[in-house]
Design a protein around this motif. Structure first.
Motif, PDB file in Angstrom:
ATOM      1  N   LEU A 186      -9.918  -7.054-138.026  1.00 51.09           N
ATOM      2  CA  LEU A 186      -9.131  -8.256-138.325  1.00 51.09           C
ATOM      3  C   LEU A 186      -8.235  -8.633-137.151  1.00 51.09           C
ATOM      4  CD1 LEU A 186      -7.945  -7.715-142.022  1.00 51.09           C
ATOM      5  CD2 LEU A 186      -9.128  -9.736-141.156  1.00 51.09           C
ATOM      6  N   GLN A 187      -7.651  -7.597-136.523  1.00 49.28           N
ATOM      7  CA  GLN A 187      -6.805  -7.863-135.357  1.00 49.28           C
ATOM      8  C   GLN A 187      -7.569  -8.603-134.263  1.00 49.28           C
ATOM      9  OE1 GLN A 187      -5.319  -3.813-134.591  1.00 49.28           O
ATOM     10  NE2 GLN A 187      -3.246  -4.696-134.686  1.00 49.28           N
ATOM     11  N   PHE A 188      -8.825  -8.130-134.019  1.00 54.90           N
ATOM     12  CA  PHE A 188      -9.646  -8.797-133.013  1.00 54.90           C
ATOM     13  C   PHE A 188      -9.893 -10.249-133.388  1.00 54.90           C
ATOM     14  CE2 PHE A 188     -10.810  -4.547-131.548  1.00 54.90           C
ATOM     15  CZ  PHE A 188     -10.758  -4.753-130.184  1.00 54.90           C
ATOM     16  N   LEU A 189     -10.211 -10.478-134.649  1.00 50.80           N
ATOM     17  CA  LEU A 189     -10.513 -11.837-135.088  1.00 50.80           C
ATOM     18  C   LEU A 189      -9.278 -12.748-134.957  1.00 50.80           C
ATOM     19  CD1 LEU A 189     -12.761 -11.093-138.188  1.00 50.80           C
ATOM     20  CD2 LEU A 189     -13.457 -12.227-136.078  1.00 50.80           C
ATOM     21  N   TYR A 190      -8.101 -12.205-135.306  1.00 52.02           N
ATOM     22  CA  TYR A 190      -6.889 -13.016-135.167  1.00 52.02           C
ATOM     23  C   TYR A 190      -6.602 -13.324-133.702  1.00 52.02           C
ATOM     24  CZ  TYR A 190      -5.196 -13.440-139.913  1.00 52.02           C
ATOM     25  OH  TYR A 190      -5.045 -13.825-141.214  1.00 52.02           O
ATOM     26  N   LYS A 191      -6.853 -12.324-132.860  1.00 49.37           N
ATOM     27  CA  LYS A 191      -6.651 -12.539-131.425  1.00 49.37           C
ATOM     28  C   LYS A 191      -7.555 -13.680-130.957  1.00 49.37           C
ATOM     29  CE  LYS A 191      -5.033 -10.939-127.450  1.00 49.37           C
ATOM     30  NZ  LYS A 191      -6.012 -10.810-126.371  1.00 49.37           N
ATOM     31  N   LEU A 192      -8.790 -13.629-131.403  1.00 50.44           N
ATOM     32  CA  LEU A 192      -9.760 -14.652-131.032  1.00 50.44           C
ATOM     33  C   LEU A 192      -9.303 -16.022-131.533  1.00 50.44           C
ATOM     34  CD1 LEU A 192     -12.487 -14.744-129.606  1.00 50.44           C
ATOM     35  CD2 LEU A 192     -13.587 -14.516-131.820  1.00 50.44           C
ATOM     36  N   LEU A 193      -8.832 -16.057-132.758  1.00 43.32           N
ATOM     37  CA  LEU A 193      -8.354 -17.307-133.353  1.00 43.32           C
ATOM     38  C   LEU A 193      -7.200 -17.886-132.530  1.00 43.32           C
ATOM     39  CD1 LEU A 193      -8.824 -19.116-135.837  1.00 43.32           C
ATOM     40  CD2 LEU A 193      -7.003 -17.864-136.977  1.00 43.32           C
ATOM     41  N   SER A 194      -6.271 -17.007-132.129  1.00 43.75           N
ATOM     42  CA  SER A 194      -5.137 -17.541-131.376  1.00 43.75           C
ATOM     43  C   SER A 194      -5.588 -17.978-129.988  1.00 43.75           C
ATOM     44  CB  SER A 194      -3.971 -16.554-131.329  1.00 43.75           C
ATOM     45  OG  SER A 194      -4.264 -15.499-130.469  1.00 43.75           O
ATOM     46  N   GLU A 195      -6.630 -17.322-129.437  1.00 41.99           N
ATOM     47  CA  GLU A 195      -7.151 -17.790-128.147  1.00 41.99           C
ATOM     48  C   GLU A 195      -7.754 -19.182-128.271  1.00 41.99           C
ATOM     49  OE1 GLU A 195      -9.875 -15.194-125.761  1.00 41.99           O
ATOM     50  OE2 GLU A 195      -8.290 -13.734-126.219  1.00 41.99           O
ATOM     51  N   ILE A 196      -8.486 -19.390-129.357  1.00 35.54           N
ATOM     52  CA  ILE A 196      -9.071 -20.716-129.579  1.00 35.54           C
ATOM     53  C   ILE A 196      -7.955 -21.747-129.680  1.00 35.54           C
ATOM     54  CG2 ILE A 196     -10.400 -22.143-131.189  1.00 35.54           C
ATOM     55  CD1 ILE A 196     -11.986 -19.601-131.925  1.00 35.54           C
ATOM     56  N   GLU A 197      -6.895 -21.387-130.419  1.00 40.85           N
ATOM     57  CA  GLU A 197      -5.796 -22.338-130.587  1.00 40.85           C
ATOM     58  C   GLU A 197      -5.064 -22.608-129.279  1.00 40.85           C
ATOM     59  OE1 GLU A 197      -3.648 -20.907-134.001  1.00 40.85           O
ATOM     60  OE2 GLU A 197      -4.992 -22.047-135.314  1.00 40.85           O
ATOM     61  N   GLU A 198      -4.904 -21.554-128.454  1.00 39.76           N
ATOM     62  CA  GLU A 198      -4.288 -21.773-127.149  1.00 39.76           C
ATOM     63  C   GLU A 198      -5.131 -22.720-126.312  1.00 39.76           C
ATOM     64  OE1 GLU A 198      -3.560 -18.015-125.224  1.00 39.76           O
ATOM     65  OE2 GLU A 198      -2.243 -17.439-126.893  1.00 39.76           O
ATOM     66  N   ASN A 199      -6.456 -22.553-126.428  1.00 34.49           N
ATOM     67  CA  ASN A 199      -7.358 -23.440-125.707  1.00 34.49           C
ATOM     68  C   ASN A 199      -7.210 -24.881-126.178  1.00 34.49           C
ATOM     69  OD1 ASN A 199      -9.599 -22.564-123.696  1.00 34.49           O
ATOM     70  ND2 ASN A 199      -9.162 -20.777-124.979  1.00 34.49           N
ATOM     71  N   GLU A 200      -7.071 -25.040-127.485  1.00 40.97           N
ATOM     72  CA  GLU A 200      -6.866 -26.390-128.023  1.00 40.97           C
ATOM     73  C   GLU A 200      -5.581 -26.982-127.475  1.00 40.97           C
ATOM     74  OE1 GLU A 200      -9.037 -26.556-132.364  1.00 40.97           O
ATOM     75  OE2 GLU A 200      -7.026 -25.718-132.270  1.00 40.97           O
ATOM     76  N   GLU A 201      -4.529 -26.159-127.499  1.00 39.24           N
ATOM     77  CA  GLU A 201      -3.220 -26.630-127.061  1.00 39.24           C
ATOM     78  C   GLU A 201      -3.256 -27.076-125.595  1.00 39.24           C
ATOM     79  OE1 GLU A 201       1.363 -25.163-127.371  1.00 39.24           O
ATOM     80  OE2 GLU A 201      -0.083 -24.950-128.976  1.00 39.24           O
ATOM     81  N   ARG A 202      -3.911 -26.266-124.766  1.00 42.12           N
ATOM     82  CA  ARG A 202      -3.993 -26.590-123.348  1.00 42.12           C
ATOM     83  C   ARG A 202      -4.669 -27.942-123.146  1.00 42.12           C
ATOM     84  NH1 ARG A 202      -6.705 -21.738-121.215  1.00 42.12           N
ATOM     85  NH2 ARG A 202      -5.281 -20.515-122.519  1.00 42.12           N
TER      86      ARG A 202
END
Lengths: 620, 177
Positions: B157-173
């Motif tokens: 789950l930790q990995f998946l959340y990390k991935l999710l936040s990476e996707i969101e950071e990408n969106e934000e950028r």
């Protein structure tokens, strides 16, 4: 009471006297003041009935500054000494101020560098804190002329996106004129409070707040009388004024055919752009005329000119939704705040993004000051917190610098305050005996891209191999959103702490100096005051312990009880003739050894609070 | 300095269990805040104010931990005596790690402007789907006291959340310019 600060709801009504508290919207363009002293919270106008006080100050030779409407009329006549939009300079350093075109008419002290900017006027040197203080004085005059009573305190609103330095300086401006700040609250939150209490409906509300010089968007959830801010975002360098500048640039290109306008002409063009903007709120198309030049502008073209700014605003709305993990469809209400949201292009952009028409039934100019006034009523005890309670968030992430000039975030943005978070760090060199703690605020990964809040050193770390020392850094953000940081080496318990102050601007000493010089006759003897405070605090703690033992003595081990008893005895003897430091140290020690007892009591009361039992007996 | 001895579950009068009704948690959170928030009582001394700030900070942290499934999962494991900070290779599923890497590469290959937004939204949907599945399997393990297996799921789950936040950071950028 000190052992446990539980007071039953409604306790404040023991004192039936209503206190005079005010709510202040200290805006970039206009400011307002409200109070509930005379019944319902209402805005206080000036003697001719104007509710808005233009945030403009004109400085004169050997005379009090002029604030408001009269000063506004001097903007074009006396531009060098008439200060507008000062809020935009709050928390900025002099070097950051240099690039702002709308401040080019002033003479700045060029030697200030990283310190706060200073405008040289004919009445002397003025920094943003002093200029803001003059605006506050203008507002307070409205209260003083209506009510003959001392002001207990004020709730002052700030843009949600204001950083720590900007908040500190706002507080310092109030301190400068002796106004006590009950709380700084975020402008969109204040607006939501006013709307929420007006409609009394639960749900998720987006507050879109476009003032003259700031832009905020916040998402709040109202449930069971609790306003919980879920997320907040925005842009402190974006505001309604920007539409004036971008429109005046657009006209300048046409009027001067890319030639240079004089400083005076530019000022006139900005003022003209502002009036065109207002006309476009009423008409679809406006004929333009400036000097010999003639033209027209319709709302479609105006929208094109403003598009980059509108896109930035809508993106901020997206970010806030994401931070709160909500979708557009889950938003029940959209509230527009700030005079600039009267612009049809803004309303249309907001409505088309959220697919819902915004609420506008409270005057967008007044709504923030109304909310601040309501919160002020709660904080002085005229209204109970069970009627409504505000849970706010910290708008920007807080962290410290680690190796490689990277930021390690300790408290992420949009965390509910108050909040305390600790993180452990270690040394990276063998035998390292000190460590610099650099506190920064912002969302970026590199220290240089964030705002530096404070830097301090933790010394006396015992010599160890790299990585062996354990340094715990604790961040505590209080209900005002202000930060304090403690660094502690765990093996030696050596501590170092700072209350974060902006690394520029007036130092605490400077503020005190000004305060003292303005209160020459009422000069406080600081030593006497410190002693008095220490004595009162010690007595309060002793009384609280006695009361606690009576009520909950069963939670106390016998050995602890004896230790506490003897320390209470020693402290009681110290109070009449000890020094403030001796009393303070002993009080702190007593506070520490009773903290376990206090925690046990807290356990008991939390259980009772959730079961809904009466807890009147706790205080006695 | 902790101002209370209860753990996060006990604070809200809940049994120590991964299954938490977030709505009733939020109700209890509001009750506690109304009672103990610095605004709720007239605090006169510095010590009182400090205690109130400390206690409500604790309440806020407890609420934030329990309302978020991933944080609640981690906290639940620590109450069962597990160290969630450390994870060894053999606790993890290699296939899952491989899949994660491929997803990361996919993100890195996307165009750098906002034309990548739909693709990012799709990826996000996928990851959220996986998160829900893993979350319910964590809940099953926790209920049947299979803590070892629960810990493995937690790290996934930790990995998946990390991935999710990476996707969101990408969106934000891509939203900033």
């Amino acid at each position: 009471m000190a052992l446990l600060q539980i007071s039953e709801p409604g306790k404040k009504s023991i004192n039936p006297k209503v206190k005079l508290a005010v709510g202040i919207d200290l805006g970039t363009t206009n400011s307002l003041i409200s109070s509930g002293y005379l019944g319902d919270v209402e805005i206080f106008p000036d003697s001719s009935g104007h509710v808005l006080l233009p945030s403009v100050v004109q400085y004169r030779q050997d005379a009090q500054p002029i604030v408001g409407e009269k000063a506004k009329m001097e903007i074009l006549v006396d531009p060098e000494n008439t200060v507008t939009s000062i809020k935009r300079l709050m928390g900025l350093s002099a070097s950051e101020t240099q690039n702002l075109p709308q401040f080019e008419q002033y003479t700045f002290d060029s030697s200030r560098g990283d310190e706060s900017p200073v405008i040289i006027t004919r009445a002397g040197r003025k920094d943003p804190i002093q200029i803001s203080a003059d605006i506050l004085s203008g507002l307070l005059a409205r209260i003083h002329s209506a009510i003959d009573e001392d002001i207990e305190g004020a709730v002052i609103t700030v843009p949600a996106y204001f950083n720590d330095a900007q908040r500190q300086q706002t507080k310092e401006a109030a301190n400068l004129i002796g106004l006590s700040v009950l709380r700084l609250i975020n402008e969109p939150t204040a607006a939501a409070v006013a709307y929420g209490l007006d409609s009394n409906e639960d749900g998720n509300t987006i507050v879109f707040d476009l003032g003259g010089g700031t832009f905020d968007v916040s998402l709040l959830c109202l449930k069971r009388g609790v306003f919980e801010v879920l997320a907040t975002g925005g842009d402190t360098s974006l505001g309604g004024d920007d539409f004036d500048y971008v429109l005046s640039d657009w006209m300048s290109e046409r009027v001067f055919d890319h030639g240079q306008a004089t400083l005076k002409e530019r000022g006139e063009l900005i003022a003209y752009a502002n009036s065109v903007k207002h006309e476009l709120s009423l008409h679809n198309s406006v004929s333009l005329s400036f000097n010999e030049w003639r033209g027209t502008l319709d709302s479609v073209e105006f929208a094109t000119i403003c598009e980059p700014y509108i896109k930035r605003m809508i993106n901020a709305c997206r970010r806030v939704l994401r931070d709160a993990s909500l979708s557009k469809e889950e938003i029940d209400n959209i509230v527009l705040v700030g005079g600039s949201t009267r612009m049809p292009i803004i309303r249309e952009a907001v409505e088309s993004f959220f697919e819902k028409p915004p609420l506008t039934n409270i005057d967008p100019d007044k709504v923030v000051a109304m909310g601040a006034g309501l919160q002020a009523e709660v904080l002085v005890g005229n209204k109970s917190a069970s009627d409504f309670l505000l849970l706010d968030v910290n708008p920007l992430s807080l962290g410290i610098e680690t190796m490689g000039e990277l930021v390690e975030k300790i408290i992420p943005r949009n965390t509910t305050i108050p909040v305390a978070k600790a993180q452990e760090f270690t040394t990276f060199k063998d035998g390292q005996t000190s460590m610099v703690v650099h506190v920064v605020q912002g969302e970026r990964e590199l220290v240089s891209d964030c705002r530096s809040l404070a830097k301090f050193e933790l010394g006396g770390i015992p010599k160890m191999v790299a990585g062996a020392a354990k340094i715990r850094v604790t961040f505590q953000v209080d209900a005002d959103g202000l930060l304090s940081v403690v660094a502690e080496e765990l093996s030696t318990k050596k501590k170092s702490e700072v209350q974060v102050k902006p690394s520029f601007g007036l130092s605490a000493n400077a503020v005190e100096e000004i305060l003292n010089s303005s209160h020459k006759n009422a000069k406080l003897d600081l030593d006497v005051r410190a002693l008095r405070e220490a004595q009162i605090e010690a007595k309060q703690l002793i009384d609280a312990i006695k009361a606690a033992k009576e009520g909950d003595g069963d939670l106390l081990e016998e050995s602890d009880s004896g230790r506490i008893e003897s320390l209470v005895h020693q402290l009681s003897e110290k109070i009449p003739n000890g020094t403030s430091q001796e009393i303070r140290e002993m009080t702190e020690l007593l506070n520490q050894i009773t903290s376990d007892f206090a925690a046990s009591r807290m356990d008991r009361y939390v259980g009772q609070a959730l079961k809904g039992e009466a807890i009147d007996e706790i205080d006695q | 300095m902790q101002s209370i001895k209860k753990n996060f579950f006990e604070l809200f009068g809940l049994p120590i269990s991964f299954d938490v009704d977030v709505e009733s948690l939020s109700e209890k959170y509001h009750e506690l805040q109304k009672e103990f928030h610095p605004d709720a009582s007239s605090l006169e001394t510095e010590i009182e104010k400090m205690r109130s700030v400390q206690f409500t900070s604790f309440v806020n942290e407890a609420y934030n931990t329990l309302k978020s499934p991933i944080k609640r999962a981690g906290y639940f494991l620590t109450t069962q005596g597990f160290d969630t900070e450390n994870v060894s290779q053999n606790e993890l599923d290699m296939d899952l790690l491989l899949e994660q890497m491929q997803l990361r590469e996919k993100i890195a290959e996307l165009p750098k402007d906002d034309s990548a937004m739909p693709a990012l939204a799709n990826l996000k949907q996928d990851v959220k789907q996986k998160l829900l599945i893993q979350q319910s399997s964590f809940a099953d393990d926790a209920r049947s006291e299979k803590y070892k297996s629960a810990k493995k799921t937690f790290h996934e789950l930790q990995f998946l959340y990390k991935l999710l936040s990476e996707i969101e950071e990408n969106e934000e950028r891509r939203l900033e310019y």
